[in-house]
Every structure is written in structure tokens, then in C-alpha cells.
Enzyme design. Structure first.
Site, mmCIF file in Angstrom:
data_model
loop_
_atom_site.group_PDB
_atom_site.id
_atom_site.type_symbol
_atom_site.label_atom_id
_atom_site.label_comp_id
_atom_site.label_asym_id
_atom_site.label_seq_id
_atom_site.Cartn_x
_atom_site.Cartn_y
_atom_site.Cartn_z
ATOM 1 N N LYS A 173 0.852 -1.194 0.000
ATOM 2 C CA LYS A 173 0.000 0.000 0.000
ATOM 3 C C LYS A 173 0.885 1.240 0.000
ATOM 4 C CE LYS A 173 -1.608 3.058 2.622
ATOM 5 N NZ LYS A 173 -1.627 4.201 1.714
ATOM 6 N N GLY A 226 6.761 5.699 8.096
ATOM 7 C CA GLY A 226 5.945 6.917 8.086
ATOM 8 C C GLY A 226 6.198 7.709 9.348
ATOM 9 N N SER A 227 5.206 8.501 9.745
ATOM 10 C CA SER A 227 5.401 9.401 10.886
ATOM 11 C C SER A 227 5.243 8.660 12.217
ATOM 12 C CB SER A 227 4.376 10.528 10.810
ATOM 13 O OG SER A 227 3.086 9.966 10.941
ATOM 14 N N GLY A 231 2.800 5.611 13.190
ATOM 15 C CA GLY A 231 3.491 4.406 13.647
ATOM 16 C C GLY A 231 2.995 3.930 14.996
ATOM 17 N N GLU A 248 9.603 2.168 10.859
ATOM 18 C CA GLU A 248 10.662 3.141 10.548
ATOM 19 C C GLU A 248 10.000 4.507 10.564
ATOM 20 O OE1 GLU A 248 13.799 2.583 10.224
ATOM 21 O OE2 GLU A 248 13.734 0.392 10.075
#
Ligand code: NAD
Length: 499
Positions: A173, A226-227, A231, A248
Site C-alpha cells: 500500500k 511513516g510518521s 506508527g 521506521e
């Protein structure tokens, strides 16, 4: 205009919603294509395809799986220039950087293809006679790869390639801002001969399509970049179901400049790592911790250099800095500039959206530097993800290290010094997953572990051999060929009985 559909079980399919959204060039506002808006049903179909394909794919010998990756690497290499140009149009980074982004995918393809002939486990002596012990790597199952827009080729390849070589199947995605690169990558896998169902692609928002992946019981591993905010949510939802979660997340990376540093090098390297990719790298330099003896000089040099950077369309070879990704990002950067001024930091250059001429069509923001920032200010702690550098004065290496380690993030750090003692103290004490000496905070190579400490992740690492720890699990196998019951830890092994 290209229409990007979902890719499920080897077929390009309409989303169940019947809806598509525009893919917009952030430098010009031009519509480049239209991307499917996937649904929960699309996710269910993709996961079912991945689950069915897993039964066979896990048994395909790894060197054979690797051949397909190798071919993907070859196709990426052939199309590098074309892909880089599309990437620049889709997400704005300047062309040389877009080439680098594709190159990371090529490097990862070759590296992970090599892993197909290793995937090393180990043998070890058993404690009973006539018994053999070994540990082997097993694939985990269906992997959801959820990715951001800032490295639209590199990051997906970092997840998909180790996952596939290890025998997993994938539902991918991508971020909604970069559907084109996802389409091109999946097309290349298809062309390279990947069997249906092994890699599936579902477009759509995180809140619906991403969320459906987190909650689906047949998804066994979530690999998410992502942020921190997203996360944390991913960890809560997927962790509650005991899925493996690989995160990450963000960064607030600092460069330390000591009083003995080569200031010409500092000027070049910091400009590159603070304003390259318009500051939209998780490893971008967003804090500069400068020794008081060279502080005024460094501020002055960097401000002069930042003022000269040319903003524009990343396809133009004259451009140094491209646009931000979208209007929300522009607002966020402008917001933090206000915050910095309210907190009492000194704005030395930039600070406003850039709207002259052609720039008015895109999401451009002037490269911005704040000086006299203190470590407690929000602009010294929160990830801005734009072209904003906060400069902090320090009196010693120890103070610089404490400031570096004082934020919630721990991704990348750097020190500029000519003193080997300073370098080694920094290498030992900087609490980040990546550390550079005499280089800015960006530019990781794919065969080393990539990731960060504290809120930057959850202890896993992307890339390098470390990636295999994410995408495999260990199976310990004991083969007893003694022909009798031997009870480990209970039966005593007598040396004289061994014939
Ligand atoms: P984001 O968190 O908004 O989105 C990342 C991905 O997660 C997107 O595909 C999004 O659709 C999806 N998502 C959002 N909400 C979700 C949910 N509830 N469930 C499932 N999926 C969801 O981040 P972004 O703005 O795309 O990327 C920028 C951030 O990524 C920055 O914080 C940056 O530091 C970080 N980043 C980290 C690394 C790293 O390796 N550490 C690399 C690149 C970017």
C-alpha cells in the site's frame, strides 16, 4: 493520462469503490494521472491472493526467487532515467536525487538477489550423541508493506525485495501522493515473471486501506515507514493482534560542528543534508550544533549559501531545491516558522513560501535557517519535514552529544572534526541508529542496517542483513539418529559409552 489500478492476483483491477483521485505534480499543479481509491474488500481480495500464493512461493528455492529479483534490478537499471523523470514530476525532488532513489532500488535488487544464495542459518553441535542440530530461516507469511511518498521507489524496494527473497508474499500500500512510482515498480515485477498473487498492490488512504491491512487476521507482518503518530497507531492495532510490526519513523537529526572542523566541507555538506529533497528526508539535518568558537562564522556562511539556492521544477538542471509534496506540508512548514519566531529564535534567512513567477503554481518554501535556537524550543524537538534548519550554540562536545540525545528521535547524526578523539567519543555516545563522521546525516548505503533508536522505530532495522531478521523467523531443527530415546538435560552423557 495514466490510470493506476489495483494489482490483485496478477490482474490490474478496478477498485470496488469505482473511485479515482488525481495525482498532482507538486511543482506545477499539473494532473499526471488518476489513482484507484481502494476499499476494505479490495484489501480482503489482495490478502486472500497473497495467502494462496504463499503456499507455493515459500517452497520455490530461494535462488530461483532471487533470479526474478535480479531481473527486476536489470529492468530498473534499463529504465532508470525514465523512472527518475517520472518521479521528479510526481513528488518534486530534483532529477539527480530521483536517479539516486531509483539507484537504491537497483542496489537492493542485486543485493537481495545475492541473498537468495545465502539466507544463512547455522548448524551447531547437539548436546546428545548421534544427534544433529541446526537453525534455519523461515518466511513469515503475508507481509503488508505500507510506505511514505518521500522515497517512492527506494522504500518499497527495501521492504518488498527482502520479503520476497525470503519466501513471503506481499500486499503493498503506497502513499497516496506517489501512486505512479508504485505502478511502475509493480509492472516491472510483473514483467520480470513474478507469479500471480506473490505481490499485490492496493491504493488508497491509510485510514481505510492501511487500517484494513493492520486488522486483517491473515496479514502476519506489518512493515511500516511513516510518521511517529501513524506508527504509534500501527503498533497499537497490529501489536494487539500479535502481528510482527516493523516501524521506521521520523527523525530530528543533528550535525555537530567542532571548533577544529573543515568549515568549507561543513558548508557544503550541511546545505546538502538540510535542504536536499527540500528537507523531506527522515535523515535530513534539521539541527546544527555548533561550537561557540566557530558559531558566528558557520551561521553566516550557511545563511549566505541558503539564500543562493535556486528553487524550481526538479527537471530543470538549474534547480537546487524542488517543491514540498503538497499544500498540507507547506502549511506545516509555515506553521513551524511562526512557532520558531514566537519562541524567540532568530530567523536569518528564508521563512516564507516562494511564490515568484512559475513558483506560484507549486508548493515552494524558501530554504530557512533559525539561529540562536535553544534545545528546549519546539523547533529543536519536533519533526518539521521541510527546508528548515535550527542552529544551536554549544560549548563542548559533551554538551553537543547531550543535546543530540535529548530529543525523542534517534535516527541519524554526524560530527565534523579533525580530532580522532572527538570522532570516537561521538561514535560511541551519539544515540542514533546511523552516525557519520565528516559527512552530513543523509546518504545511507543499502547493505548496512538502516533505522533508528527510541521513537524512530521499534528496534528493527531495514536494509542490509538486518532486514532478514524482519522478514524471516527462526526454526530450530533437531535430528536424532541414535535410534533410542535420548532426553536432553536429563540423561547423562557418559564419555565411556561413546563407541
Ligand atoms: P504518514 O505516516 O502520514 O504515512 C505513511 C504511510 O502510512 C502512508 O502510506 C499512509 O497512507 C499510511 N497510513 C497513514 N495512516 C495509517 C493507518 N491508520 N493505518 C495504516 N496505514 C496508515 O507519513 P508520510 O507523511 O507519508 O511520510 C513522512 C514521514 O515518514 C516522516 O515522519 C518521515 O520521517 C517518515 N519516514 C521515515 C523513514 C525511515 O526510514 N525512518 C523514511 C522515510 C520517511
Amino acid at each position: 493520462m495514466t490510470v493506476y489500478r489495483n494489482y490483485i492476483n496478477g490482474r490490474w483491477t478496478e477498485p470496488r469503490s469505482g473511485r479515482y483521485v488525481d495525482n498532482v505534480n507538486p511543482a506545477t499543479g499539473e494532473v499526471l494521472g488518476r489513482a484507484a481509491v481502494g476499499t476494505e474488500e479490495d484489501v480482503a481480495e489482495a490478502v486472500a491472493a497473497a495467502k494462496a500464493a504463499f503456499a507455493r512461493w515459500r517452497k520455490v528455492p530461494a535462488p530461483r526467487r532471487a533470479e526474478i529479483l535480479y531481473r527486476v534490478g536489470e529492468l530498473l537499471r534499463e529504465r532508470k532515467e525514465e523512472l527518475a523523470r517520472k518521479m521528479t514530476q510526481e513528488m518534486g525532488k530534483v532529477l539527480p536525487e530521483a536517479r539516486g532513489d531509483v539507484q537504491e532500488g537497483i542496489d537492493m535488487a542485486y543485493y537481495m538477489a545475492g541473498e537468495g544464495r545465502r539466507l544463512l542459518g547455522y548448524t551447531t553441535p547437539a548436546e546428545m550423541p548421534d544427534k544433529f542440530a541446526m537453525a534455519v530461516r523461515e518466511p513469515i507469511g503475508v507481509v503488508a508493506a505500507i510506505t511514505p511518498w518521500n522515497f517512492p521507489m527506494a522504500i518499497p524496494t527495501w521492504k518488498i525485495m527482502p520479503a520476497l527473497v525470503a519466501g513471503n508474499t506481499v500486499v503493498f500500500k503506497p502513499a497516496t501522493d506517489t501512486p505512479w512510482m508504485a505502478y511502475e515498480l509493480v509492472r516491472i515485477f510483473e514483467e520480470a515473471g513474478l507469479p500471480p498473487g506473490v505481490l499485490n498492490l492496493v491504493y488508497g488512504p491509510g485510514e481505510t486501506v492501511g487500517e484494513a491491512l493492520l486488522r486483517h487476521p491473515d496479514v502476519h507482518l506489518i512493515s511500516f515507514t511513516g510518521s511517529v503518530e501513524s506508527g504509534r497507531h500501527v503498533n497499537q492495532v497490529a501489536g494487539a493482534q500479535l502481528k510482527r510490526v516493523h516501524l521506521e519513523l521520523g527523525g530530528k537529526n543533528a550535525v555537530i560542528v567542532m571548533d577544529d572542523a573543515d568549515l568549507d566541507l561543513v558548508e557544503q555538506a550541511v546545505t546538502w543534508s538540510a535542504f536536499g529533497t527540500t528537507g523531506q528526508r527522515c535523515t535530513a539535518t534539521s539541527r546544527l550544533l555548533v561550537h561557540e568558537a566557530v558559531y558566528d562564522q558557520v551561521v553566516e556562511r550557511l545563511a549566505a549559501r541558503a539564500a543562493k539556492l535556486r528553487l524550481g521544477n526538479g527537471l530543470d538542471p538549474q534547480t537546487d531545491v524542488g517543491p514540498l509534496i503538497n499544500g498540507r506540508a507547506l502549511e506545516k512548514v509555515a506553521y513551524y516558522v511562526d512557532v520558531g519566531q514566537e519562541e524567540g529564535a532568530r530567523l536569518v534567512v528564508g521563512g516564507r513560501p516562494a511564490t515568484e513567477g512559475e513558483l506560484a503554481r507549486g508548493f515552494f518554501f524558501q530554504p530557512t535557517i533559525f539561529a540562536d535556537v535553544t534545545p528546549d524550543m519546539r523547533i529543536a524537538n519536533e519533526e518539521i519535514f521541510g527546508p528548515v534548519l535550527a542552529i544551536i550554540k554549544v560549548r563542548s562536545l559533551e554538551e553537543a552529544i547531550a543535546v543530540n540525545n535529548g530529543v525523542q528521535y534517534g535516527l541519524s547524526s554526524a560530527i565534523f572534526t579533525r580530532d580522532v578523539r572527538n570522532a570516537f567519543v561521538a561514535m560511541r555516545d551519539l544515540a542514533t541508529g546511523i552516525c557519520y563522521v565528516n559527512h552530513g546525516t543523509i546518504g545511507a548505503e543499502i547493505h548496512l542496517p538502516f533505522g533508528g533508536m527510541r521513537a524512530t522505530g521499534n528496534g528493527h532495522r531495514e536494509a542490509g542483513l538486518a532486514a532478514l531478521e524482519v522478514y524471516t523467523e527462526w526454526k530450530a531443527i533437531y535430528v536424532d539418529f541414535s535410534g533410542r530415546l535420548q532426553r536432553a538435560q536429563i540423561d547423562e552423557v557418559k564419555i565411556e559409552d561413546i563407541g
